[in-house]
Design a protein around this motif. Sequence first.
Motif, PDB file in Angstrom:
ATOM      1  N   LEU A  23      11.503  45.415  17.298  1.00  0.00           N
ATOM      2  CA  LEU A  23      10.699  46.533  17.761  1.00  0.00           C
ATOM      3  C   LEU A  23      10.839  46.595  19.282  1.00  0.00           C
ATOM      4  O   LEU A  23      10.417  45.680  19.994  1.00  0.00           O
ATOM      5  CB  LEU A  23       9.250  46.350  17.333  1.00  0.00           C
ATOM      6  N   VAL A  24      11.453  47.695  19.759  1.00  0.00           N
ATOM      7  CA  VAL A  24      11.928  47.761  21.142  1.00  0.00           C
ATOM      8  C   VAL A  24      10.873  48.348  22.084  1.00  0.00           C
ATOM      9  O   VAL A  24      11.124  49.278  22.836  1.00  0.00           O
ATOM     10  CB  VAL A  24      13.248  48.560  21.211  1.00  0.00           C
ATOM     11  N   GLY A  25       9.672  47.818  22.031  1.00  0.00           N
ATOM     12  CA  GLY A  25       8.645  48.198  22.992  1.00  0.00           C
ATOM     13  C   GLY A  25       7.799  49.395  22.580  1.00  0.00           C
ATOM     14  O   GLY A  25       8.196  50.223  21.759  1.00  0.00           O
ATOM     15  N   ASP A  26       6.600  49.470  23.152  1.00  0.00           N
ATOM     16  CA  ASP A  26       5.599  50.488  22.842  1.00  0.00           C
ATOM     17  C   ASP A  26       5.319  50.553  21.338  1.00  0.00           C
ATOM     18  O   ASP A  26       5.098  51.634  20.767  1.00  0.00           O
ATOM     19  CB  ASP A  26       6.020  51.859  23.368  1.00  0.00           C
ATOM     20  N   THR A  27       5.310  49.395  20.731  1.00  0.00           N
ATOM     21  CA  THR A  27       4.949  49.293  19.315  1.00  0.00           C
ATOM     22  C   THR A  27       3.443  49.471  19.156  1.00  0.00           C
ATOM     23  O   THR A  27       2.977  50.019  18.161  1.00  0.00           O
ATOM     24  CB  THR A  27       5.371  47.924  18.760  1.00  0.00           C
ATOM     25  N   PHE A  28       2.699  49.029  20.171  1.00  0.00           N
ATOM     26  CA  PHE A  28       1.238  49.084  20.135  1.00  0.00           C
ATOM     27  C   PHE A  28       0.711  49.716  21.419  1.00  0.00           C
ATOM     28  O   PHE A  28       1.225  49.461  22.504  1.00  0.00           O
ATOM     29  CB  PHE A  28       0.660  47.672  19.979  1.00  0.00           C
ATOM     30  N   ASN A  29      -0.334  50.505  21.284  1.00  0.00           N
ATOM     31  CA  ASN A  29      -0.942  51.144  22.451  1.00  0.00           C
ATOM     32  C   ASN A  29      -1.980  50.214  23.086  1.00  0.00           C
ATOM     33  O   ASN A  29      -3.171  50.526  23.152  1.00  0.00           O
ATOM     34  CB  ASN A  29      -1.582  52.470  22.051  1.00  0.00           C
ATOM     35  N   LEU A  30      -1.506  49.082  23.567  1.00  0.00           N
ATOM     36  CA  LEU A  30      -2.402  48.110  24.181  1.00  0.00           C
ATOM     37  C   LEU A  30      -2.920  48.615  25.523  1.00  0.00           C
ATOM     38  O   LEU A  30      -4.046  48.296  25.931  1.00  0.00           O
ATOM     39  CB  LEU A  30      -1.668  46.776  24.384  1.00  0.00           C
ATOM     40  N   LEU A  31      -2.102  49.378  26.214  1.00  0.00           N
ATOM     41  CA  LEU A  31      -2.509  49.877  27.522  1.00  0.00           C
ATOM     42  C   LEU A  31      -3.719  50.794  27.405  1.00  0.00           C
ATOM     43  O   LEU A  31      -4.620  50.765  28.242  1.00  0.00           O
ATOM     44  CB  LEU A  31      -1.337  50.628  28.164  1.00  0.00           C
ATOM     45  N   GLU A  32      -3.759  51.605  26.348  1.00  0.00           N
ATOM     46  CA  GLU A  32      -4.850  52.551  26.170  1.00  0.00           C
ATOM     47  C   GLU A  32      -6.121  51.876  25.671  1.00  0.00           C
ATOM     48  O   GLU A  32      -7.228  52.197  26.110  1.00  0.00           O
ATOM     49  CB  GLU A  32      -4.448  53.644  25.161  1.00  0.00           C
ATOM     50  N   HIS A  33      -5.976  50.925  24.737  1.00  0.00           N
ATOM     51  CA  HIS A  33      -7.142  50.317  24.085  1.00  0.00           C
ATOM     52  C   HIS A  33      -7.516  48.959  24.661  1.00  0.00           C
ATOM     53  O   HIS A  33      -8.623  48.478  24.436  1.00  0.00           O
ATOM     54  CB  HIS A  33      -6.875  50.157  22.580  1.00  0.00           C
TER      55      HIS A  33
ATOM     56  N   THR B 258      12.195  37.949   9.827  1.00  0.00           N
ATOM     57  CA  THR B 258      12.327  37.689  11.260  1.00  0.00           C
ATOM     58  C   THR B 258      12.077  38.996  11.995  1.00  0.00           C
ATOM     59  O   THR B 258      12.882  39.933  11.917  1.00  0.00           O
ATOM     60  CB  THR B 258      13.729  37.152  11.606  1.00  0.00           C
ATOM     61  N   VAL B 259      10.934  39.070  12.667  1.00  0.00           N
ATOM     62  CA  VAL B 259      10.542  40.279  13.387  1.00  0.00           C
ATOM     63  C   VAL B 259      10.322  39.914  14.847  1.00  0.00           C
ATOM     64  O   VAL B 259       9.575  38.985  15.172  1.00  0.00           O
ATOM     65  CB  VAL B 259       9.262  40.906  12.800  1.00  0.00           C
ATOM     66  N   VAL B 260      11.011  40.659  15.717  1.00  0.00           N
ATOM     67  CA  VAL B 260      10.974  40.387  17.156  1.00  0.00           C
ATOM     68  C   VAL B 260      10.287  41.539  17.875  1.00  0.00           C
ATOM     69  O   VAL B 260      10.560  42.722  17.590  1.00  0.00           O
ATOM     70  CB  VAL B 260      12.401  40.213  17.716  1.00  0.00           C
ATOM     71  N   LEU B 261       9.389  41.210  18.787  1.00  0.00           N
ATOM     72  CA  LEU B 261       8.707  42.210  19.603  1.00  0.00           C
ATOM     73  C   LEU B 261       9.236  42.154  21.027  1.00  0.00           C
ATOM     74  O   LEU B 261       9.175  41.111  21.685  1.00  0.00           O
ATOM     75  CB  LEU B 261       7.200  41.973  19.618  1.00  0.00           C
ATOM     76  N   LEU B 262       9.776  43.269  21.502  1.00  0.00           N
ATOM     77  CA  LEU B 262      10.110  43.427  22.914  1.00  0.00           C
ATOM     78  C   LEU B 262       8.968  44.153  23.598  1.00  0.00           C
ATOM     79  O   LEU B 262       8.327  45.020  22.992  1.00  0.00           O
ATOM     80  CB  LEU B 262      11.385  44.257  23.079  1.00  0.00           C
ATOM     81  N   GLU B 263       8.710  43.839  24.840  1.00  0.00           N
ATOM     82  CA  GLU B 263       7.630  44.513  25.543  1.00  0.00           C
ATOM     83  C   GLU B 263       8.048  45.912  25.978  1.00  0.00           C
ATOM     84  O   GLU B 263       9.220  46.210  26.180  1.00  0.00           O
ATOM     85  CB  GLU B 263       7.209  43.716  26.772  1.00  0.00           C
ATOM     86  N   GLY B 264       7.042  46.792  26.093  1.00  0.00           N
ATOM     87  CA  GLY B 264       7.238  48.123  26.658  1.00  0.00           C
ATOM     88  C   GLY B 264       6.189  48.353  27.720  1.00  0.00           C
ATOM     89  O   GLY B 264       5.405  47.455  28.042  1.00  0.00           O
ATOM     90  N   ASN B 265       6.134  49.545  28.251  1.00  0.00           N
ATOM     91  CA  ASN B 265       5.126  49.822  29.279  1.00  0.00           C
ATOM     92  C   ASN B 265       3.727  49.949  28.680  1.00  0.00           C
ATOM     93  O   ASN B 265       2.730  49.793  29.391  1.00  0.00           O
ATOM     94  CB  ASN B 265       5.486  51.080  30.067  1.00  0.00           C
ATOM     95  N   HIS B 266       3.632  50.195  27.363  1.00  0.00           N
ATOM     96  CA  HIS B 266       2.320  50.274  26.712  1.00  0.00           C
ATOM     97  C   HIS B 266       1.893  48.946  26.089  1.00  0.00           C
ATOM     98  O   HIS B 266       0.742  48.807  25.683  1.00  0.00           O
ATOM     99  CB  HIS B 266       2.319  51.355  25.626  1.00  0.00           C
ATOM    100  N   ASP B 267       2.827  48.009  25.958  1.00  0.00           N
ATOM    101  CA  ASP B 267       2.473  46.698  25.386  1.00  0.00           C
ATOM    102  C   ASP B 267       3.197  45.565  26.136  1.00  0.00           C
ATOM    103  O   ASP B 267       4.172  45.011  25.639  1.00  0.00           O
ATOM    104  CB  ASP B 267       2.765  46.635  23.882  1.00  0.00           C
ATOM    105  N   PRO B 268       2.688  45.249  27.345  1.00  0.00           N
ATOM    106  CA  PRO B 268       3.311  44.182  28.136  1.00  0.00           C
ATOM    107  C   PRO B 268       3.272  42.843  27.409  1.00  0.00           C
ATOM    108  O   PRO B 268       2.406  42.593  26.562  1.00  0.00           O
ATOM    109  CB  PRO B 268       2.461  44.148  29.412  1.00  0.00           C
TER     110      PRO B 268
END
Length: 216
Positions: A32-42, A64-74
């Motif tokens: 998942l290449v970032g902004d998977t979750f709206n952490l910035l908003e909530h 095997t699931v990998v999370l990359l950070e985005g601007n909404h989910d650092p």
Amino acid sequence: MILHGSDAHNGPYGLNEPTRRFLRADADVHVLVGDTFNLLEHGWRPFRHSKTRDEMLSLSEGKTVVLLEGNHDPREWLLEVFGGTHLIISRTDRLEYESAVVLHGHQFGGWWAFMANSPGTVSRLVPLYRKLTGQPPYTPGMFNPSKPETYNLLVWLVWAQALRYAQKVGKLVVIGHTHSPAKLLSGGALTPVLIDLGKMGHRMYAVVETKLEPWR
């Protein structure tokens, strides 16, 4: 096979259908290449004991699931929510394979939030940037006509910088961030040098065949 998708933008009240569909797709690894979750908003706290977290852990069980950070989910907030679980949170902000580099894409547009509210600045900056860098001309028809022109100008700026990065590293570059799915060629090339995954709902995924595990 490593499958990449981006920009699902899940809130804390449950996974959206595009995310569920992606996680159910047949692949050895799901990234998942970032902004998977709206952490910035909530904020991260509402996600810590949320339906979204429970569903994410359930659907990824045994995979095997990998999370990359985005601007909404650092990354530091992803660790607050999913640290200590079976999900893999990448140590770096990009995955470097033999022939491709995958990153969210906000690295090419840290000025996005400011400039999105400054249409005059954007309109002046694009011709100047094109003149200084020799980037190809901005063509409105290549973007989503339902989006404001200012937004599409910002997309062009992100793509222009991502293309320069692709030239620098000599690899295919895969990004998300802009919500504008596209495959960009360079010159007479027949294969893309830049893939923009758009949003998860666009069902545009990138596949990489490799034995490397750059997230570890």
